[in-house]
Design an enzyme around this catalytic site. Structure first.
Site, PDB file in Angstrom:
ATOM      1  N   SER A  91     -10.799   9.114  19.810  1.00 19.96           N
ATOM      2  CA  SER A  91     -11.937  10.032  19.844  1.00 19.96           C
ATOM      3  C   SER A  91     -12.534  10.149  21.229  1.00 19.96           C
ATOM      4  CB  SER A  91     -13.059   9.499  18.955  1.00 19.96           C
ATOM      5  OG  SER A  91     -12.695   9.559  17.631  1.00 19.96           O
ATOM      6  N   HIS A 122      -5.595  14.895  19.175  1.00 20.31           N
ATOM      7  CA  HIS A 122      -6.874  14.569  18.543  1.00 20.31           C
ATOM      8  C   HIS A 122      -7.217  15.554  17.426  1.00 20.31           C
ATOM      9  CE1 HIS A 122     -11.506  13.969  19.064  1.00 20.31           C
ATOM     10  NE2 HIS A 122     -11.028  13.235  18.087  1.00 20.31           N
ATOM     11  N   GLU A 162      -7.256  18.844  19.697  1.00 22.41           N
ATOM     12  CA  GLU A 162      -7.351  18.747  21.155  1.00 22.41           C
ATOM     13  C   GLU A 162      -6.073  18.058  21.640  1.00 22.41           C
ATOM     14  OE1 GLU A 162     -12.158  18.394  22.050  1.00 22.41           O
ATOM     15  OE2 GLU A 162     -11.036  16.544  21.751  1.00 22.41           O
ATOM     16  N   ASN A 181     -16.316  15.848  21.168  1.00 25.63           N
ATOM     17  CA  ASN A 181     -17.152  14.658  20.981  1.00 25.63           C
ATOM     18  C   ASN A 181     -18.173  14.451  22.093  1.00 25.63           C
ATOM     19  OD1 ASN A 181     -16.031  14.115  18.552  1.00 25.63           O
ATOM     20  ND2 ASN A 181     -14.573  12.611  19.311  1.00 25.63           N
TER      21      ASN A 181
HETATM   22  C1  LIG Z   1     -15.131  11.915  15.542  1.00 22.92           C
HETATM   23  C2  LIG Z   1     -14.059  12.736  16.129  1.00 22.92           C
HETATM   24  O1  LIG Z   1     -13.254  12.230  16.939  1.00 22.92           O
HETATM   25  C3  LIG Z   1     -13.937  14.163  15.895  1.00 22.92           C
HETATM   26  C4  LIG Z   1     -14.445  14.698  14.615  1.00 22.92           C
HETATM   27  O2  LIG Z   1     -13.746  14.733  13.649  1.00 22.92           O
HETATM   28  S1  LIG Z   1     -16.009  15.244  14.625  1.00 22.92           S
HETATM   29  C5  LIG Z   1     -16.262  15.856  12.968  1.00 22.92           C
HETATM   30  C6  LIG Z   1     -15.776  17.267  12.841  1.00 22.92           C
HETATM   31  N1  LIG Z   1     -16.011  17.727  11.501  1.00 22.92           N
HETATM   32  C7  LIG Z   1     -17.067  18.477  11.159  1.00 22.92           C
HETATM   33  O3  LIG Z   1     -17.891  18.836  11.999  1.00 22.92           O
HETATM   34  C8  LIG Z   1     -17.164  18.798   9.699  1.00 22.92           C
HETATM   35  C9  LIG Z   1     -18.405  19.587   9.367  1.00 22.92           C
HETATM   36  N2  LIG Z   1     -18.422  19.865   7.936  1.00 22.92           N
HETATM   37  C10 LIG Z   1     -17.689  20.868   7.385  1.00 22.92           C
HETATM   38  O4  LIG Z   1     -17.044  21.632   8.085  1.00 22.92           O
HETATM   39  C11 LIG Z   1     -17.723  20.988   5.887  1.00 22.92           C
HETATM   40  O5  LIG Z   1     -18.914  20.421   5.408  1.00 22.92           O
HETATM   41  C12 LIG Z   1     -16.494  20.274   5.218  1.00 22.92           C
HETATM   42  C13 LIG Z   1     -15.198  20.936   5.634  1.00 22.92           C
HETATM   43  C14 LIG Z   1     -16.438  18.773   5.563  1.00 22.92           C
HETATM   44  C15 LIG Z   1     -16.646  20.335   3.714  1.00 22.92           C
HETATM   45  O6  LIG Z   1     -16.806  21.674   3.348  1.00 22.92           O
HETATM   46  P1  LIG Z   1     -16.770  22.079   1.807  1.00 22.92           P
HETATM   47  O7  LIG Z   1     -16.662  23.550   1.724  1.00 22.92           O
HETATM   48  O8  LIG Z   1     -17.859  21.383   1.099  1.00 22.92           O
HETATM   49  O9  LIG Z   1     -15.433  21.311   1.442  1.00 22.92           O
HETATM   50  P2  LIG Z   1     -14.336  21.491   0.380  1.00 22.92           P
HETATM   51  O10 LIG Z   1     -14.711  22.549  -0.584  1.00 22.92           O
HETATM   52  O11 LIG Z   1     -14.040  20.117  -0.154  1.00 22.92           O
HETATM   53  O12 LIG Z   1     -13.090  21.898   1.302  1.00 22.92           O
HETATM   54  C16 LIG Z   1     -13.089  23.016   2.176  1.00 22.92           C
HETATM   55  C17 LIG Z   1     -11.805  23.789   1.940  1.00 22.92           C
HETATM   56  O13 LIG Z   1     -10.659  23.004   2.319  1.00 22.92           O
HETATM   57  C18 LIG Z   1      -9.785  22.848   1.206  1.00 22.92           C
HETATM   58  N3  LIG Z   1      -9.170  21.506   1.220  1.00 22.92           N
HETATM   59  C19 LIG Z   1      -9.771  20.330   0.946  1.00 22.92           C
HETATM   60  N4  LIG Z   1      -8.873  19.319   1.035  1.00 22.92           N
HETATM   61  C20 LIG Z   1      -7.684  19.876   1.369  1.00 22.92           C
HETATM   62  C21 LIG Z   1      -6.378  19.376   1.563  1.00 22.92           C
HETATM   63  N5  LIG Z   1      -6.080  18.085   1.438  1.00 22.92           N
HETATM   64  N6  LIG Z   1      -5.421  20.235   1.913  1.00 22.92           N
HETATM   65  C22 LIG Z   1      -5.697  21.542   2.029  1.00 22.92           C
HETATM   66  N7  LIG Z   1      -6.888  22.089   1.819  1.00 22.92           N
HETATM   67  C23 LIG Z   1      -7.883  21.270   1.501  1.00 22.92           C
HETATM   68  C24 LIG Z   1     -10.680  23.027   0.009  1.00 22.92           C
HETATM   69  O14 LIG Z   1      -9.939  23.383  -1.124  1.00 22.92           O
HETATM   70  C25 LIG Z   1     -11.602  24.141   0.472  1.00 22.92           C
HETATM   71  O15 LIG Z   1     -10.963  25.400   0.435  1.00 22.92           O
HETATM   72  P3  LIG Z   1     -11.765  26.752   0.071  1.00 22.92           P
HETATM   73  O16 LIG Z   1     -12.765  26.931   1.207  1.00 22.92           O
HETATM   74  O17 LIG Z   1     -10.681  27.776   0.062  1.00 22.92           O
HETATM   75  O18 LIG Z   1     -12.428  26.493  -1.226  1.00 22.92           O
HETATM   76  N1  LIG Z   2     -13.382   9.227  11.721  1.00 23.14           N
HETATM   77  C1  LIG Z   2     -13.298  10.351  12.397  1.00 23.14           C
HETATM   78  O1  LIG Z   2     -14.008  11.341  12.102  1.00 23.14           O
HETATM   79  C2  LIG Z   2     -12.344  10.485  13.514  1.00 23.14           C
HETATM   80  C3  LIG Z   2     -11.746   9.380  14.079  1.00 23.14           C
HETATM   81  N2  LIG Z   2     -10.855   9.547  15.113  1.00 23.14           N
HETATM   82  C4  LIG Z   2     -10.203   8.380  15.702  1.00 23.14           C
HETATM   83  O2  LIG Z   2      -9.109   8.023  14.865  1.00 23.14           O
HETATM   84  C5  LIG Z   2      -8.905   6.608  14.915  1.00 23.14           C
HETATM   85  C6  LIG Z   2      -8.991   6.067  13.508  1.00 23.14           C
HETATM   86  O3  LIG Z   2     -10.300   6.288  13.002  1.00 23.14           O
HETATM   87  P1  LIG Z   2     -10.615   6.255  11.435  1.00 23.14           P
HETATM   88  O4  LIG Z   2      -9.441   6.714  10.669  1.00 23.14           O
HETATM   89  O5  LIG Z   2     -11.917   6.915  11.279  1.00 23.14           O
HETATM   90  O6  LIG Z   2     -10.811   4.675  11.243  1.00 23.14           O
HETATM   91  P2  LIG Z   2     -10.754   3.851   9.875  1.00 23.14           P
HETATM   92  O7  LIG Z   2     -11.572   2.632  10.123  1.00 23.14           O
HETATM   93  O8  LIG Z   2     -11.064   4.702   8.709  1.00 23.14           O
HETATM   94  O9  LIG Z   2      -9.211   3.460   9.770  1.00 23.14           O
HETATM   95  C7  LIG Z   2      -8.547   2.697  10.715  1.00 23.14           C
HETATM   96  C8  LIG Z   2      -7.335   2.087  10.054  1.00 23.14           C
HETATM   97  O10 LIG Z   2      -6.512   1.487  11.045  1.00 23.14           O
HETATM   98  C9  LIG Z   2      -6.006   0.288  10.503  1.00 23.14           C
HETATM   99  N3  LIG Z   2      -5.523  -0.564  11.583  1.00 23.14           N
HETATM  100  C10 LIG Z   2      -6.203  -1.372  12.415  1.00 23.14           C
HETATM  101  N4  LIG Z   2      -5.361  -1.973  13.280  1.00 23.14           N
HETATM  102  C11 LIG Z   2      -4.116  -1.514  12.994  1.00 23.14           C
HETATM  103  C12 LIG Z   2      -2.814  -1.753  13.505  1.00 23.14           C
HETATM  104  N5  LIG Z   2      -2.618  -2.640  14.498  1.00 23.14           N
HETATM  105  N6  LIG Z   2      -1.765  -1.095  12.951  1.00 23.14           N
HETATM  106  C13 LIG Z   2      -1.962  -0.218  11.951  1.00 23.14           C
HETATM  107  N7  LIG Z   2      -3.156   0.031  11.420  1.00 23.14           N
HETATM  108  C14 LIG Z   2      -4.217  -0.602  11.933  1.00 23.14           C
HETATM  109  C15 LIG Z   2      -7.152  -0.280   9.690  1.00 23.14           C
HETATM  110  O11 LIG Z   2      -6.684  -1.230   8.745  1.00 23.14           O
HETATM  111  C16 LIG Z   2      -7.699   0.985   9.035  1.00 23.14           C
HETATM  112  O12 LIG Z   2      -7.069   1.259   7.799  1.00 23.14           O
HETATM  113  C17 LIG Z   2      -9.957   6.051  15.883  1.00 23.14           C
HETATM  114  O13 LIG Z   2      -9.390   5.968  17.162  1.00 23.14           O
HETATM  115  C18 LIG Z   2     -11.041   7.122  15.830  1.00 23.14           C
HETATM  116  O14 LIG Z   2     -11.837   7.150  16.974  1.00 23.14           O
HETATM  117  C19 LIG Z   2     -10.491  10.780  15.578  1.00 23.14           C
HETATM  118  C20 LIG Z   2     -10.997  11.909  15.007  1.00 23.14           C
HETATM  119  C21 LIG Z   2     -12.016  11.851  13.970  1.00 23.14           C
END
Ligand SMILES: CC(=O)CC(=O)SCCNC(=O)CCNC(=O)[C@H](O)C(C)(C)COP(=O)(O)OP(=O)(O)OC[C@H]1O[C@@H](n2cnc3c(N)ncnc32)[C@H](O)[C@@H]1OP(=O)(O)O
Ligand SMILES: NC(=O)C1=CN([C@@H]2O[C@H](COP(=O)(O)OP(=O)(O)OC[C@H]3O[C@@H](n4cnc5c(N)ncnc54)[C@H](O)[C@@H]3O)[C@@H](O)[C@H]2O)C=CC1
Length: 283
Positions: free
Chosen positions: A117, A138, A150, A188
């Site tokens: 991330s 990513h 990404e 992020n």
């Molecule tokens: C931390 C990092 O490194 C980076 C990050 O990830 S940052 C986080 C980024 N994510 C966000 O910002 C998410 C923000 N939230 C959202 O966009 C929405 O709330 C959400 C997508 C999470 C949920 O939305 P929702 O409408 O309540 O969800 P839900 O109805 O379950 O699913 C959305 C659609 O995907 C579909 N879907 C769900 N699971 C699926 C799957 N496994 N395969 C295919 N389609 C799927 C659903 O059927 C639904 O389709 P329709 O719109 O056609 O009905």
């Molecule tokens: N949670 C999020 O929204 C997002 C997370 N990421 C990144 O993805 C990575 C995973 O994050 P999450 O899935 O959220 O974490 P998580 O905590 O849900 O899962 C991590 C998994 O990795 C496993 N693990 C730890 N060490 C391991 C090893 N040596 N070999 C194999 N498996 C191992 C753990 O047992 C656990 O099941 C992190 O680098 C995170 O920053 C990227 C995009 C979005």
């Protein structure tokens, strides 16, 4: 690209594997313990059954997806992989040790990708002898739904590696965006400090959890509020990202909220532990 191995069957790894499998790629998910793998498989089945229940997936497609997925605790499964996508925890030392092992195990042409991330791709790649074949891939949470990938170049990532991964992202229905390495990359760097601000508003008593989330949903048209989003991402992941942004820049605007740190110390990590800013234990 015939065989893909995903390291980590957690929040991201399992969904990333499902996206590959949906698009016809054979994928092996590797996690560290049998219990974790069993829990991952159960989550996968539950999620697919939910889609079948909603009429979004038929039983035949479900069976097809499952036929492309397998699970293991053996890292050796990566020996003949064409691509490894690592989605283990957000910690540089752990990622480096995983990739050092993969580098000695995998065939020379295998591309190694991290779903990190925020961590430097160049720093992780330094654990391998193939930094030209190392890249950031990513995905965004939930990876089955979110369109963006990404594609992050480290200092030594080759154009060929970049092209292969950008084309693969498009082939699985995602939109690749080319990113040069920088802490937090693009999304992020913007999104997680916003979540941190939302948490700090709660910490300083400006508004309640529900108040902050409602304000951002109705006032900024976000699909979910910052605290609910923090719970979806995992508060440990959010904290790790804030700490990377701070450590890399020493800019105080990236200081993690003390409430975020406290939540992580208390093990209240969000959806994955059943409790974070909201309670998921009864869902
Ligand atoms: C931390 C990092 O490194 C980076 C990050 O990830 S940052 C986080 C980024 N994510 C966000 O910002 C998410 C923000 N939230 C959202 O966009 C929405 O709330 C959400 C997508 C999470 C949920 O939305 P929702 O409408 O309540 O969800 P839900 O109805 O379950 O699913 C959305 C659609 O995907 C579909 N879907 C769900 N699971 C699926 C799957 N496994 N395969 C295919 N389609 C799927 C659903 O059927 C639904 O389709 P329709 O719109 O056609 O009905
Ligand atoms: N949670 C999020 O929204 C997002 C997370 N990421 C990144 O993805 C990575 C995973 O994050 P999450 O899935 O959220 O974490 P998580 O905590 O849900 O899962 C991590 C998994 O990795 C496993 N693990 C730890 N060490 C391991 C090893 N040596 N070999 C194999 N498996 C191992 C753990 O047992 C656990 O099941 C992190 O680098 C995170 O920053 C990227 C995009 C979005």
């Amino acid at each position: 690209m015939k065989k893909i191995v995903v390291i980590g069957g957690g929040t991201m790894g399992l969904d990333i594997a499902q996206v590959f499998a949906r698009n016809g790629y054979d994928v092996v998910v590797r996690d560290i313990k049998d219990e974790i793998i069993q829990a991952s498989e159960a989550r996968l089945n539950k999620g697919l059954d939910k889609l079948v229940g909603k009429g979004k997936l038929d039983e035949a497609k479900k069976a097809e997806i499952l036929s492309h997925m397998s699970f293991t605790t053996e890292l050796a499964a990566a020996a003949d992989a064409d691509l490894v996508v690592e989605a283990a925890i957000e910690n540089l030392d752990i990622k480096k040790s995983i990739f050092a092992e993969l580098d000695s195990l995998c065939k020379p042409e295998t591309i190694l990708a991290s779903n990190t991330s925020s961590i430097s791709i160049t720093a992780i790649a330094a654990a391998t002898k193939r930094p030209d074949k190392f890249i950031g891939m990513h995905f965004f949470n939930p990876a089955t739904v979110m369109k963006l990938v990404e594609v992050i170049r480290g200092a030594h990532t080759s154009d060929e590696t970049y092209k292969t991964i950008a084309e693969l992202a498009a082939a699985i229905g995602k939109e690749p965006v080319e990113v040069n390495e920088a802490p937090g990359f693009v999304v992020n760097k913007i999104l997680v400090p916003m979540i941190n601000e939302g948490i700090d508003l709660v910490y300083t008593g400006v508004a309640s959890v529900e108040g902050v989330d409602t304000a951002m949903k109705l006032g900024a048209n976000h699909p979910m509020g910052p605290l609910a989003l923090g719970d979806l991402i995992g508060l440990d992941v959010c904290l790790a990202i804030m700490d990377t942004l701070y450590d890399e820049t020493h800019d105080p605007k990236y200081r993690a909220s003390l409430l975020l740190r406290k939540m992580v110390r208390a093990g209240k990590l969000g959806r994955k532990t059943g409790i974070g800013f909201y309670d998921y234990s009864k869902k």
